[in-house]
Scaffold this motif. Sequence first.
Motif, short mmCIF file in Angstrom:
data_model
loop_
_atom_site.label_atom_id
_atom_site.label_comp_id
_atom_site.label_asym_id
_atom_site.label_seq_id
_atom_site.Cartn_x
_atom_site.Cartn_y
_atom_site.Cartn_z
N LYS A 84 22.54 -14.44 -64.90
CA LYS A 84 23.48 -15.50 -64.51
C LYS A 84 23.36 -16.73 -65.39
O LYS A 84 24.26 -17.57 -65.41
N PHE A 85 22.24 -16.86 -66.14
CA PHE A 85 22.08 -18.00 -67.02
C PHE A 85 22.55 -17.70 -68.45
O PHE A 85 22.52 -18.59 -69.30
N LYS A 86 22.94 -16.47 -68.72
CA LYS A 86 23.36 -16.10 -70.08
C LYS A 86 24.74 -16.70 -70.38
O LYS A 86 25.67 -16.59 -69.58
N GLN A 87 24.86 -17.33 -71.55
CA GLN A 87 26.14 -17.93 -71.95
C GLN A 87 26.95 -16.95 -72.80
O GLN A 87 26.37 -16.22 -73.62
N PRO A 88 28.27 -16.91 -72.61
CA PRO A 88 29.08 -16.01 -73.44
C PRO A 88 29.20 -16.53 -74.87
O PRO A 88 29.13 -17.73 -75.12
N LEU A 89 29.35 -15.61 -75.81
CA LEU A 89 29.52 -15.98 -77.21
C LEU A 89 30.99 -16.33 -77.46
O LEU A 89 31.89 -15.71 -76.88
N PRO A 90 31.25 -17.32 -78.31
CA PRO A 90 32.65 -17.67 -78.60
C PRO A 90 33.33 -16.55 -79.40
O PRO A 90 32.69 -15.86 -80.19
N LEU A 91 34.64 -16.40 -79.17
CA LEU A 91 35.37 -15.33 -79.84
C LEU A 91 35.54 -15.61 -81.33
O LEU A 91 35.33 -14.73 -82.17
N LEU A 92 35.91 -16.84 -81.65
CA LEU A 92 36.16 -17.22 -83.06
C LEU A 92 35.36 -18.47 -83.38
O LEU A 92 35.88 -19.59 -83.39
N PRO A 93 34.07 -18.34 -83.66
CA PRO A 93 33.24 -19.51 -83.94
C PRO A 93 33.61 -20.15 -85.28
O PRO A 93 33.94 -19.46 -86.25
N GLN A 94 33.55 -21.48 -85.31
CA GLN A 94 33.84 -22.21 -86.54
C GLN A 94 32.56 -22.55 -87.32
O GLN A 94 32.55 -22.51 -88.54
N LYS A 95 31.51 -22.91 -86.57
CA LYS A 95 30.24 -23.25 -87.21
C LYS A 95 29.12 -22.44 -86.57
O LYS A 95 29.00 -22.42 -85.34
N ILE A 96 28.31 -21.82 -87.41
CA ILE A 96 27.21 -20.96 -86.94
C ILE A 96 25.90 -21.55 -87.45
O ILE A 96 25.72 -21.72 -88.66
N GLY A 97 25.01 -21.89 -86.53
CA GLY A 97 23.70 -22.39 -86.91
C GLY A 97 22.70 -21.24 -87.02
O GLY A 97 22.78 -20.27 -86.27
N VAL A 98 21.76 -21.38 -87.94
CA VAL A 98 20.73 -20.35 -88.15
C VAL A 98 19.39 -21.05 -88.19
O VAL A 98 19.18 -21.97 -88.99
N GLU B 29 20.87 -28.36 -81.61
CA GLU B 29 21.56 -28.78 -80.39
C GLU B 29 22.12 -30.18 -80.51
O GLU B 29 23.12 -30.53 -79.86
N SER B 30 21.51 -31.02 -81.35
CA SER B 30 22.00 -32.38 -81.54
C SER B 30 23.30 -32.42 -82.36
O SER B 30 24.00 -33.43 -82.36
N VAL B 31 23.62 -31.32 -83.05
CA VAL B 31 24.87 -31.24 -83.80
C VAL B 31 25.92 -30.66 -82.84
O VAL B 31 25.89 -29.49 -82.50
N ASN B 32 26.86 -31.49 -82.45
CA ASN B 32 27.78 -31.10 -81.37
C ASN B 32 28.73 -29.96 -81.75
O ASN B 32 29.28 -29.31 -80.88
N SER B 33 28.94 -29.78 -83.04
CA SER B 33 29.98 -28.83 -83.45
C SER B 33 29.47 -27.40 -83.62
O SER B 33 30.24 -26.51 -84.00
N ILE B 34 28.20 -27.13 -83.37
CA ILE B 34 27.68 -25.78 -83.53
C ILE B 34 28.19 -24.90 -82.38
O ILE B 34 28.05 -25.23 -81.20
N ASP B 35 28.81 -23.75 -82.72
CA ASP B 35 29.39 -22.87 -81.71
C ASP B 35 28.41 -21.79 -81.25
O ASP B 35 28.44 -21.38 -80.09
#
Length: 451
Positions: free
Chosen positions: A129-143, A192-198
Amino acid sequence: MQPDSYLSVQALTKYIRRKFDADPHLRNVFVKGELSNLKVHPSGHIYFTLKDDKSRIQSAMFRSAASNLKFKLEDGMNVLITGDVNVYEASGQYQLYVQTMQPDGVGALYLAFEQLKAELSKEGLFNEKFKQPLPLLPQKIGVVTAQSGAAIQDICSTIGRRYPLAEIILFPAIVQGPQAAPSIVRAIQMAESVNSIDVLIVGRGGGSIEDLWAFNEESVARAIFSCRIPIISAVGHETDTTIADFVADRRAPTPTAAAEMAVPSKEELFERILERKRSLYTSFSNQIKIERKRLNSFEQSYPLQFPERLYRPFTERLSNLDDRLTRSRSELTTNRRAEHERLNRLLTYYSPIQRIKEGSNMTALLTERLTRATHNELRIYKDQFGSVVRTLKALNPLEVMERGFSIVYKNDKVVSSAAAFQKGDPIDIRMPDGTLRAEVKSVNVYDEGEE
């Protein structure tokens, strides 16, 4: 024997300790046994009893050695220990000072892995129940991975091939060694501090359990769980499993698989778009056919064939309503006119001017009647007054005195009888034109019948 020949307790204890220190067999000893009476001091030191079925020995593991433990100590655990045996002078007891410890029968890292896994699972960190869904079309991917490792190369090449529109942002971290866990936590927090990471990929390439151990640390697991960005764990090869895999929102067997999971394939997207296009074209074609059929049906329907019959009832009804409205209007006008005349008559009757006129006439009539009555009353009272005046005038003593009579007073009182006087009484005689003072010379009272 002299008292000076006796040893103190401290001196004896020191001697025994030197014997322990000098014995090489008591250094770096290997001992196995069961933990009991385990106590972890706030300073980080650990105290316990090591025992078997026949003996026991007090043991201590100082903070410097305890900080290297990978698993959690528990009472009843069988362990393998290396350390030194020496005397604790304050109590005079010998103790085992532990340098290293590992579980007996299972590896220390494996035990630590199972212990942390059980603890975090009990807390609910693995709950779906705590798992978040992945976005369908991410714009920015952090590694989050090593800057120079093969993992980042595999991720970049896979994403560039499958979905070149996505931007890749690397948050470099140490992924092996004692500093790896804090470095990975800092990189996750920075991402996490970068708001635009999908979406965030956290991982590294394969290796031994020791190489991958940073991803089994509790601090890393909690950082992944608390991160608001969906995280894909990509640690090691397909057969490697870490605590990070259980906590993350998705688990990929390899960094390449994580990149494939994070972004869609452009070929798949093109195919899906074409499929949607074909589906929409088919749907619209079918819908147009259905609507055209409905239109044809409407055109052949009875109302459209004979439209005047459709609205004829409404025309007749409108005509009837118009007639009713005309009659109602005429009746209403007549009734309102009659009501107006009635109210006008009432208004005339109850008009203040008419009432004032009638009141004026009544006032004049009453005034005339009051005048006549007043004159009559005055005449009557005048006649009565004249009669009274004549009577009073006839009875007035002064009028009698004018005819030769007078009034006699005795002591200022009128006296009408001679019997009331005696000889010598002073009297006053009232005449019409004055008063006489006299004295009675004699009294002569007449008998009845005499004059």
